[in-house]
Structures are given as structure tokens and as C-alpha cells.
Design a protein around this motif. Structure first.
Motif, PDB file in Angstrom:
ATOM      1  N   HIS A   1      -0.069   9.286   2.077  1.00 14.53           N
ATOM      2  CA  HIS A   1       0.246   7.954   1.537  1.00 14.53           C
ATOM      3  C   HIS A   1      -0.287   7.797   0.117  1.00 14.53           C
ATOM      4  O   HIS A   1       0.414   7.276  -0.764  1.00 14.53           O
ATOM      5  CB  HIS A   1      -0.352   6.873   2.443  1.00 14.53           C
TER       6      HIS A   1
ATOM      7  N   THR B   1       2.091   7.189  -3.236  1.00 14.62           N
ATOM      8  CA  THR B   1       1.969   5.972  -4.042  1.00 14.62           C
ATOM      9  C   THR B   1       1.264   6.217  -5.374  1.00 14.62           C
ATOM     10  O   THR B   1       1.095   5.290  -6.167  1.00 14.62           O
ATOM     11  CB  THR B   1       1.216   4.878  -3.249  1.00 14.62           C
TER      12      THR B   1
ATOM     13  N   PRO C   1       7.594   6.894  -1.292  1.00 13.24           N
ATOM     14  CA  PRO C   1       7.635   5.679  -0.468  1.00 13.24           C
ATOM     15  C   PRO C   1       9.061   5.396  -0.012  1.00 13.24           C
ATOM     16  O   PRO C   1      10.031   5.753  -0.691  1.00 13.24           O
ATOM     17  CB  PRO C   1       7.140   4.585  -1.431  1.00 13.24           C
TER      18      PRO C   1
ATOM     19  N   THR D   1       7.479   1.719   4.004  1.00 11.34           N
ATOM     20  CA  THR D   1       6.131   2.071   3.563  1.00 11.34           C
ATOM     21  C   THR D   1       5.324   0.803   3.301  1.00 11.34           C
ATOM     22  O   THR D   1       5.772  -0.102   2.596  1.00 11.34           O
ATOM     23  CB  THR D   1       6.177   2.920   2.284  1.00 11.34           C
TER      24      THR D   1
ATOM     25  N   ILE E   1       2.464  -0.945   1.424  1.00  7.81           N
ATOM     26  CA  ILE E   1       1.629  -0.793   0.228  1.00  7.81           C
ATOM     27  C   ILE E   1       0.960  -2.135  -0.055  1.00  7.81           C
ATOM     28  O   ILE E   1       1.646  -3.129  -0.280  1.00  7.81           O
ATOM     29  CB  ILE E   1       2.461  -0.360  -1.000  1.00  7.81           C
TER      30      ILE E   1
ATOM     31  N   LEU F   1       6.755   7.296   5.418  1.00  7.74           N
ATOM     32  CA  LEU F   1       6.964   7.914   4.116  1.00  7.74           C
ATOM     33  C   LEU F   1       8.261   8.732   4.151  1.00  7.74           C
ATOM     34  O   LEU F   1       8.803   9.004   5.232  1.00  7.74           O
ATOM     35  CB  LEU F   1       5.799   8.835   3.751  1.00  7.74           C
TER      36      LEU F   1
END
Length: 525
Positions: free
Chosen positions: A339, A343, A492, A496, A498, A517
Motif C-alpha cells: 500500500h 501510494t 491504487p 483503495t 487512502i 490494490l
């Protein structure tokens, strides 16, 4: 009537004083900062219905009293001292280790041997001797010998997704990372080969996932009950692992032991334990380069006498806890690192450039552990999201914490006192790691990593009782990402989350929703 009401009131006041007020003001009376009685009562008894992740819980302990070296809290009516100062942490877990050898016993040995006889739960000389027995399985040289097995699992993982006819494959990364970790543990600890992506319902994975799932109501109640009323749970013969889980792992390990005693050999944990039982001496080679900066270094004070009279039950307990620890914590590390890379595409690109630079016909152990940026990325992932949100020790000998600041008093800890070290709180403290919420591997470059305050970075615990399998966790993570980033870009997707959201009411660091993802194929042209 008035006399009856007065009597009831007196009884209520006495019960409140002895059961609530007195135990929940111990730290205040000792001159240690603590929250109110009401706060501690609610925090102790309603912990699992408050909707709080273990990261928020431990960080909350750390943030309650900024600037102090330690503070007090409670678990149910039991006092716990929270150690916030890295200098004091180093003193307790390393210099004065002999006063803090043990962890709390969550599951007594005679109540549930599969947990109680494991290295994690053992105490005193029993722990030292088992640690000495197991340590040769987790040296750098043993990791090098297991490297080929881990590499095969990583190649199978990447091959599975490479064969899909999709430009971007959406995956629930927590799910696929647990399958990868199950495959690694199966081969390096149990000596069996499974492919949990190709065969998603294989029994090894299904039983393993069930045994490590503490998010279920029944497992949570069993765990809390063993903490709050261990004698009652022992009397009722309530075991943490379900019957079918215990039978599966016990039968599997006993079959593996029989095969090893008949002459089949593999470079894995069970082989080491069987060889030890035969009285064979295990050669340790300390010349192999270590797997990474975050590795827990072995300490001579953890040394005992290697156990040669191991029972099948002893071996089963070690093999099971090895699965229990590696399955959940390493899969979470893999999931979160994926992750962070998805990102932070600039960091992902830089890591891929290093992979391309060192890449040859085949990856070797020496090439992998020599990848500096790979180690920086893994180390930073463990900084933001340590394998253990916090760790604890039990005072095994009376201990005194001398005052350092003018407002401090001498704190006397009796035998049995519990101290915890809020790792995630220290890792997120800007005093030690500026801009702590930013994912920045440069904190661990050659110029910066040696300036890190000792014991402010303890992703696998600290001192002689730190995680024995930290080398393996780091190594399998690095191998997987070497092959994964060679073939895919992590991106992403619509699902996803965030920033990452941590699961609430989970006993370990766990990602809410499993972390979605995309695996985007890298063009070979």
C-alpha cells in the motif's frame, strides 16, 4: 428502612473502594501520572467495545502524558507501567534484563499446551533453554539456506498473476499476502509444499487462517477470559485453539516428525528440533551478512542449554506458534508495504530501479541483502507499522526506577509487575522521527540510520527477548517484492483506502477491509 439503605450504601462504598478505587489509584499514590479512576475503569473493562484499533490504543497510552518518562494505566484491575523514554527502555530491556526476563502468561502451559509450551509463553530457564534450542534455526546462515525455498514461493506468487490476461488485476492484498505467508511457513517450517493461490481451499491455509483469526467473538471471549479469569478457564478446560485446529496441526507435525526420523531431511524448523532431540550438534555460522537493519540481534543472556529431551508436544507448540506469529504479522507487513509503495509511486520507482540495476539471471541471497534501498523501504514500513504495536515484560525481581527529573519519585516495582513499551507511539513521535506520518525511507540511509536514538526503533521488540524470527520476516518480504516489482507496478484502484484504516477490536495490527490494490503488468518492450 433507613438502616437497611445505610447498610447497602456502606457495602457499596466498601466494594467500590476495594474493587475499583484502591486498585485504580495505585499509580497516583506512587507519584506516577495516570488518568482518572473512571477513565481507567472504562478503558479496562470496555476496551473491546470501544471501536479502537490496537495502533490507536497503544499510541493513546503514549500520548496521554507528553514529556514524562513513564505513566500508569490499568488492564482490568491490574496496574501497568507505560515506559515512554528510549533511555529507560534500553535500561529495562537490555541492561537490566535479568529483572524483566518474562512476558505475561496469557495461556497457561497446563491449560493449553499448544500455546502455553511455545517459546512466546515460556518463562525463566524453560524459555532460555527453548530459545537456545531454536536460535540456530534463525541465524543468517540458516536464512541463507532457506532462501531457495522462499524464492520458489515468491516466483509462484508472481507467476500466478502474470498468467492472468489482464492489464491491471485488482487484488485484496491482505488475502493474497496471507496465502503467500502460509506457503512460506508450510515449506520452511513444516516441510510441505502448498500453493494457496492455485489451491485456495487447501486445508493448511484454511486451518491456519482460522487459528490466527482473533476477530471472531468466540476467540476474543476466550482470550479475554484467560486474562481476566485464568483459573476458571483452566477449570472449564477452555482452550484458545478450536479442537479441529489443534488436531490438524498436531497430526500434521507428528506425521512430519515420523518422516524426518525415517531419514527425510529438509532445512527447516522441525528438522532442527528433531536433530536436537537426537543429540546432534547444530553448527552456527555467524559470517553470513544479516537480512536487514530492523533485525533483532541475538543476545548471549538469552542463552540456556539446548533441550535434547524434546517431546512431540514441545515440537508441536514451537511449530504452531511459528505459524501463528509469521502468518499474521508478516502478511500485514507485506500488505502495508504494498500500500505504501502504491501510494508513493516515486519511492516505488526508485526501488524498482534498484531491482533492475542488481537484477541478473537469478537472484541470490547476497545480492538481495546488499540492496540498500530495499532495506530502507522495509525499515520505514516497520517504522510506521511495526510488527508489534507494543511489547511488554514482567518484573521477575524487585526493581527500582530512580528519579531523574525534579517532579519524579522513586518507583518501586514488585515481582509480577507489568511494564509495556508503546512502540508505535515512539515510532510516531516527531522528537525521534520528524514528520512521522510521512513515508520516508531516507530516514534509514547510511547517513541517517546511525543517528536513530537507541531503543526508539523496536519494530520486533527489544533486548534478549525480541522476536526470534525477525530475520525470516524481513527476508521473505524482500524476496517477494523483488520479484513482484520486477513484473508489476502497484497502483491504487477505486476500492483503495487512502489513508490506510486499521481494523478495530483486533489484537494485532490489521488493515480494515484488507487493502485493495491493482497489479499493473510492466511491459517487457
Amino acid at each position: 428502612m433507613i438502616l437497611v439503605c445505610l447498610s447497602i450504601l456502606i457495602v457499596f462504598v466498601l466494594l467500590y473502594y476495594h474493587l475499583v478505587y484502591s486498585p485504580l489509584t495505585l499509580w497516583r499514590r506512587a507519584g506516577v501520572a495516570q488518568k482518572s479512576v473512571l477513565h481507567n475503569f472504562i478503558n479496562s473493562w470496555f476496551l473491546f467495545v470501544k471501536g479502537q484499533s490496537v495502533v490507536d490504543l497503544i499510541k493513546g497510552f503514549y500520548d496521554e502524558f507528553p514529556g514524562v518518562r513513564y505513566s500508569g494505566t490499568y488492564q482490568f484491575n491490574s496496574p501497568i507501567l507505560v515506559i515512554r523514554d528510549p533511555v529507560l527502555i534500553k535500561k529495562i530491556v537490555i541492561k537490566d534484563f535479568e529483572h524483566f526476563v518474562d512476558r505475561r502468561t496469557y495461556i497457561p502451559e497446563d491449560a493449553d499446551p499448544m500455546f502455553g509450551k511455545s517459546l512466546f509463553s515460556l518463562r525463566g530457564d524453560k524459555w532460555r533453554n527453548m530459545r537456545s534450542t531454536l536460535s540456530p534455526a534463525f541465524t543468517s546462515s540458516k536464512m541463507k539456506s532457506m532462501f531457495v525455498l522462499m524464492k520458489e514461493c515468491s516466483k509462484n506468487f508472481v507467476k500466478f498473476f502474470s498468467e492472468k490476461n489482464q492489464e491491471i488485476t485488482e487484488v485484496q492484498f491482505k488475502d493474497i499476502s496471507t496465502r503467500f505467508c502460509a506457503d512460506v511457513i508450510a515449506t520452511v517450517a513444516y516441510g510441505i509444499s502448498v500453493n494457496s493461490l492455485e489451491n485456495p481451499e487447501n486445508e493448511f491455509y484454511i486451518r491456519g487462517k482460522s487459528s490466527t483469526n482473533f476477530g471472531t467473538f468466540s476467540k476474543m471471549i476466550k482470550f479475554i477470559g484467560n486474562l481476566a479469569a485464568p483459573k476458571l478457564y483452566k477449570l472449564l478446560d477452555v482452550k484458545l485453539a478450536d479442537k479441529d485446529e489443534r488436531e490438524f496441526f498436531t497430526n500434521l507435525i507428528e506425521e512430519t516428525i515420523r518422516a524426518r526420523e525415517e531419514g527425510i531431511t529438509r532445512p527447516d524448523v522441525i528438522q532442527l528440533l528433531v536433530d536436537t532431540r537426537k543429540g546432534l550438534k547444530i553448527h552456527e555460522d555467524d559470517t553470513t551478512e544479516d537480512t536487514g537493519f530492523a533485525t533483532v540481534q541475538e543476545d548471549k543472556r538469552a542463552k540456556g542449554i539446548a533441550i535434547e529431551n524434546l517431546t512431540n508436544e514441545d515440537i508441536t507448540a514451537q511449530a504452531f506458534i511459528f505459524f501463528f506469529a509469521g502468518f499474521e504479522s508478516v502478511s500485514t507487513l507485506v500488505c502495508i508495504m504494498a500500500h505504501e509503495l502504491a501510494t508513493n509511486p516515486d519511492i516505488q520507482d526508485k526501488l524498482r530501479s534498484e531491482i533492475i540495476k542488481v537484477g541478473g539471471s537469478d537472484l541470490t541471497y547476497d545480492v538481495l541483502v546488499g540492496m540498500k534501498y530495499m532495506d530502507m523501504v522495509v525499515s520505514e514500513t516497520l517504522r510506521k507499522w511495526p510488527a508489534q504495536a507494543g511489547f511488554e515484560r514482567i518484573c521477575t525481581k524487585p526493581y527500582e526506577i530512580a528519579p531523574v527529573h525534579p517532579n519524579e519519585k522513586m518507583v518501586k516495582l514488585e515481582k509480577g509487575a507489568v511494564v509495556i513499551f508503546p512502540t508505535v507511539g515512539i515510532h510516531r513521535d516527531p522528537e525521534y522521527f520528524p514528520d512521522p506520518d510521512r513515508f520516508d525511507p531516507e530516514r534509514f540511509n547510511d547517513a541517517n540510520k546511525h543517528n536513530i536514538v537507541p531503543c526508539s526503533y523496536t519494530p520486533f521488540g527489544g533486548g534478549p527477548r525480541g522476536c526470534i524470527a525477525s530475520r525470516m520476516a524481513i527476508l521473505e518480504t524482500k524476496i517477494l517484492f523483488y520479484y513482484l516489482l520486477s513484473s508489476f507496478e502497484l497502483v491504487p484502484v477505486e476500492k483503495t483506502c487512502i489513508p490506510l484504516t486499521m481494523a478495530k477490536n483486533a489484537l494485532l495490527i490489521s488493515v480494515e477491509g484488507g487493502c485493495w490494490l491493482g497489479l499493473k503488468k510492466i511491459s517487457s518492450t
